[in-house]
Write an enzyme that holds these catalytic residues in place. Structure first.
Site, PDB file in Angstrom:
ATOM      1  N   GLU A 142      67.658  65.814 -17.091  1.00  0.00           N
ATOM      2  CA  GLU A 142      67.975  66.133 -15.449  1.00  0.00           C
ATOM      3  C   GLU A 142      68.762  67.241 -15.327  1.00  0.00           C
ATOM      4  O   GLU A 142      69.924  67.021 -14.750  1.00  0.00           O
ATOM      5  CB  GLU A 142      68.546  64.877 -14.977  1.00  0.00           C
ATOM      6  CG  GLU A 142      67.591  63.408 -15.171  1.00  0.00           C
ATOM      7  CD  GLU A 142      68.163  62.284 -14.427  1.00  0.00           C
ATOM      8  OE1 GLU A 142      69.294  62.256 -14.122  1.00  0.00           O
ATOM      9  OE2 GLU A 142      67.284  61.338 -14.386  1.00  0.00           O
ATOM     10  N   ASN A 157      64.079  66.538 -20.814  1.00  0.00           N
ATOM     11  CA  ASN A 157      63.460  65.423 -20.030  1.00  0.00           C
ATOM     12  C   ASN A 157      63.934  65.488 -18.569  1.00  0.00           C
ATOM     13  O   ASN A 157      65.225  65.781 -18.212  1.00  0.00           O
ATOM     14  CB  ASN A 157      64.081  63.905 -20.692  1.00  0.00           C
ATOM     15  CG  ASN A 157      63.233  62.718 -19.948  1.00  0.00           C
ATOM     16  OD1 ASN A 157      62.227  62.968 -20.063  1.00  0.00           O
ATOM     17  ND2 ASN A 157      64.160  61.634 -19.664  1.00  0.00           N
ATOM     18  N   HIS A 201      59.263  58.396 -12.316  1.00  0.00           N
ATOM     19  CA  HIS A 201      59.630  57.179 -11.349  1.00  0.00           C
ATOM     20  C   HIS A 201      59.267  57.807 -10.117  1.00  0.00           C
ATOM     21  O   HIS A 201      59.637  58.480  -9.715  1.00  0.00           O
ATOM     22  CB  HIS A 201      61.380  57.214 -11.437  1.00  0.00           C
ATOM     23  CG  HIS A 201      61.882  56.925 -12.697  1.00  0.00           C
ATOM     24  ND1 HIS A 201      61.826  55.781 -13.347  1.00  0.00           N
ATOM     25  CD2 HIS A 201      62.706  57.819 -13.526  1.00  0.00           C
ATOM     26  CE1 HIS A 201      62.690  55.782 -14.454  1.00  0.00           C
ATOM     27  NE2 HIS A 201      63.204  57.101 -14.504  1.00  0.00           N
ATOM     28  N   GLU A 210      59.599  57.465 -18.715  1.00  0.00           N
ATOM     29  CA  GLU A 210      60.292  56.539 -17.979  1.00  0.00           C
ATOM     30  C   GLU A 210      59.607  55.955 -16.750  1.00  0.00           C
ATOM     31  O   GLU A 210      59.943  55.824 -15.663  1.00  0.00           O
ATOM     32  CB  GLU A 210      61.712  57.182 -17.594  1.00  0.00           C
ATOM     33  CG  GLU A 210      62.416  57.576 -18.456  1.00  0.00           C
ATOM     34  CD  GLU A 210      63.784  58.137 -18.009  1.00  0.00           C
ATOM     35  OE1 GLU A 210      64.273  57.594 -16.831  1.00  0.00           O
ATOM     36  OE2 GLU A 210      64.531  58.920 -18.620  1.00  0.00           O
ATOM     37  N   ASP A 221      57.619  54.206 -14.112  1.00  0.00           N
ATOM     38  CA  ASP A 221      57.776  53.004 -13.204  1.00  0.00           C
ATOM     39  C   ASP A 221      57.015  53.389 -11.990  1.00  0.00           C
ATOM     40  O   ASP A 221      57.346  54.644 -11.372  1.00  0.00           O
ATOM     41  CB  ASP A 221      58.885  52.186 -13.118  1.00  0.00           C
ATOM     42  CG  ASP A 221      60.143  53.104 -12.815  1.00  0.00           C
ATOM     43  OD1 ASP A 221      60.057  54.032 -12.125  1.00  0.00           O
ATOM     44  OD2 ASP A 221      61.368  52.387 -13.146  1.00  0.00           O
TER      45      ASP A 221
HETATM   46  C1  XIL Z   1      69.008  53.996 -15.817  1.00  0.00           C
HETATM   47  C2  XIL Z   1      69.226  52.562 -16.409  1.00  0.00           C
HETATM   48  O1  XIL Z   1      68.055  52.203 -16.073  1.00  0.00           O
HETATM   49  C3  XIL Z   1      70.351  51.671 -15.569  1.00  0.00           C
HETATM   50  O2  XIL Z   1      70.433  50.590 -16.121  1.00  0.00           O
HETATM   51  C4  XIL Z   1      71.391  52.516 -15.683  1.00  0.00           C
HETATM   52  O3  XIL Z   1      72.571  51.713 -14.681  1.00  0.00           O
HETATM   53  C5  XIL Z   1      71.386  53.615 -15.183  1.00  0.00           C
HETATM   54  O4  XIL Z   1      70.449  54.459 -15.784  1.00  0.00           O
HETATM   55  N1  XIL Z   1      66.869  58.622 -15.414  1.00  0.00           N
HETATM   56  C6  XIL Z   1      67.329  58.450 -16.796  1.00  0.00           C
HETATM   57  C7  XIL Z   1      67.646  56.940 -17.197  1.00  0.00           C
HETATM   58  O5  XIL Z   1      66.980  59.413 -17.489  1.00  0.00           O
HETATM   59  O6  XIL Z   1      68.352  57.044 -18.016  1.00  0.00           O
HETATM   60  C8  XIL Z   1      68.094  55.925 -16.096  1.00  0.00           C
HETATM   61  O7  XIL Z   1      68.322  54.883 -16.662  1.00  0.00           O
HETATM   62  C9  XIL Z   1      67.029  56.162 -14.926  1.00  0.00           C
HETATM   63  C10 XIL Z   1      66.813  57.578 -14.548  1.00  0.00           C
END
Ligand code: XIL
Length: 297
Positions: free
Chosen positions: A127, A168, A204, A232, A234
């Site tokens: 990020e 990522n 996401h 990741e 969802d």
């Molecule tokens: C999130 C986790 O799911 C949570 O449990 C934590 O509180 C915060 O981080 N992008 C990412 C992940 O790369 O590491 C994040 O995970 C979600 C967004």
């Protein structure tokens, strides 16, 4: 195949889930994970705050627990994440100049060395870009300048020469200003021999996300000579949830260098989002999205 992992394996891919180690003692959680997935990533346990709570003092307890759990079941492990502006330990957050550089490089070396041979891929940097394609003005960026991402990848390569090293990010689900800035960085890295092997697309997204250029975007990165991974995934609840999961899965399956998919959790019961975005509901029942993904693998 009759499970996500077995079906993905038929094309040489993996299908993984983010895992919170605290829930491995819940039988439905562990049983679903073990039955359906062939890869895991630590939802939090391998982040900087968890692994180096004090400078130079590493704590691998959570990550090791997950690695041992996965290896006992023949599952792969992704590493997430070596350097990120968020979830840093307090001591690292306001470091400046060479102190910050040394802390970052020492952290990468410590963690990547420890997990060498255990994780097949690392999200080396997470990020670092804004929506408009500019660099995020994190402490890392302000203190170390544009070169810090390259420094991080070189350090990760030195610590673990065989892991797949990934950049990522989120918001890269189409051909847009952000994904294009990352694309340009990867192209530059490849042209100069900076060790980058992969780009991770967090994905996401919303149930009605516009994914019209999703596959073409994955493909343009693959054409640079890097693997791509959905890291990741969802998808928020709504009428398009299952179809959107299917679109993402189909895109990965259509891109030869798309090595696998990780969903950011197993059950809606424990998602980091509040809009029931996962493949299993709060009672570990398979949702329509699950069946759509399985059919697409
Ligand atoms: C999130 C986790 O799911 C949570 O449990 C934590 O509180 C915060 O981080 N992008 C990412 C992940 O790369 O590491 C994040 O995970 C979600 C967004």
């Amino acid at each position: 195949g009759t499970t996500l992992g077995a079906s993905a394996a038929e094309s040489g891919r993996y299908f993984g889930a983010a895992v919170s180690t605290q829930y491995l003692s819940e039988s439905a959680y562990a049983n679903t994970l073990g039955a359906e997935f062939n890869s895991v990533v630590a939802e939090n346990a391998m982040k900087w705050d968890a692994t180096e709570p004090n400078p130079g003092q590493f704590n691998f307890s959570g990550g090791d627990q997950l690695v041992n759990w996965a290896q006992a079941r023949g599952m792969k492990v992704r590493g997430h994440t070596l350097v990120w502006h968020a979830q840093q330990p307090g001591w690292a957050q306001n470091l400046t100049g060479q102190n910050l550089r040394n802390a970052m490089l020492n952290h990468i070396a410590g963690v990547a060395n420890h997990y060498e041979g255990d994780v097949f891929a690392w999200d080396v940097v997470n990020e670092a870009f804004e929506w408009d394609g500019s660099r995020r003005q994190s402490n890392l960026q302000r203190q170390l300048g544009n070169g810090w991402i390259e420094e991080a990848f070189r350090a990760a390569d030195a610590a673990d020469p065989t892991a797949t090293l990934c950049y990522n990010d989120y918001g890269t689900d189409s051909i847009n200003a952000k994904s294009t800035a990352i694309y340009n960085m990867v192209r530059d890295f490849k042209s100069r021999g900076v060790p980058i092997d992969c780009v991770g697309f967090q994905t996401h997204i919303a149930h009605n996300e516009n994914l019209s250029s999703y596959q073409a975007n994955l493909q343009r990165f693959a054409d640079l000579g890097v693997d791509v991974e959905i890291t990741e995934l969802d998808v928020g609840q709504g009428s398009g949830q299952a179809a959107t999961y299917g679109t993402v899965t189909n895109a990965c399956m259509a891109v030869a260098r798309c090595k696998g998919i990780t969903v950011w959790g197993i059950t809606d019961k424990y998602s980091w989002r509040d809009d029931n975005p996962l493949l299993f509901d709060g009672n570990y029942q398979k949702k329509q999205a699950y069946h759509t993904v399985l059919a697409a693998l």
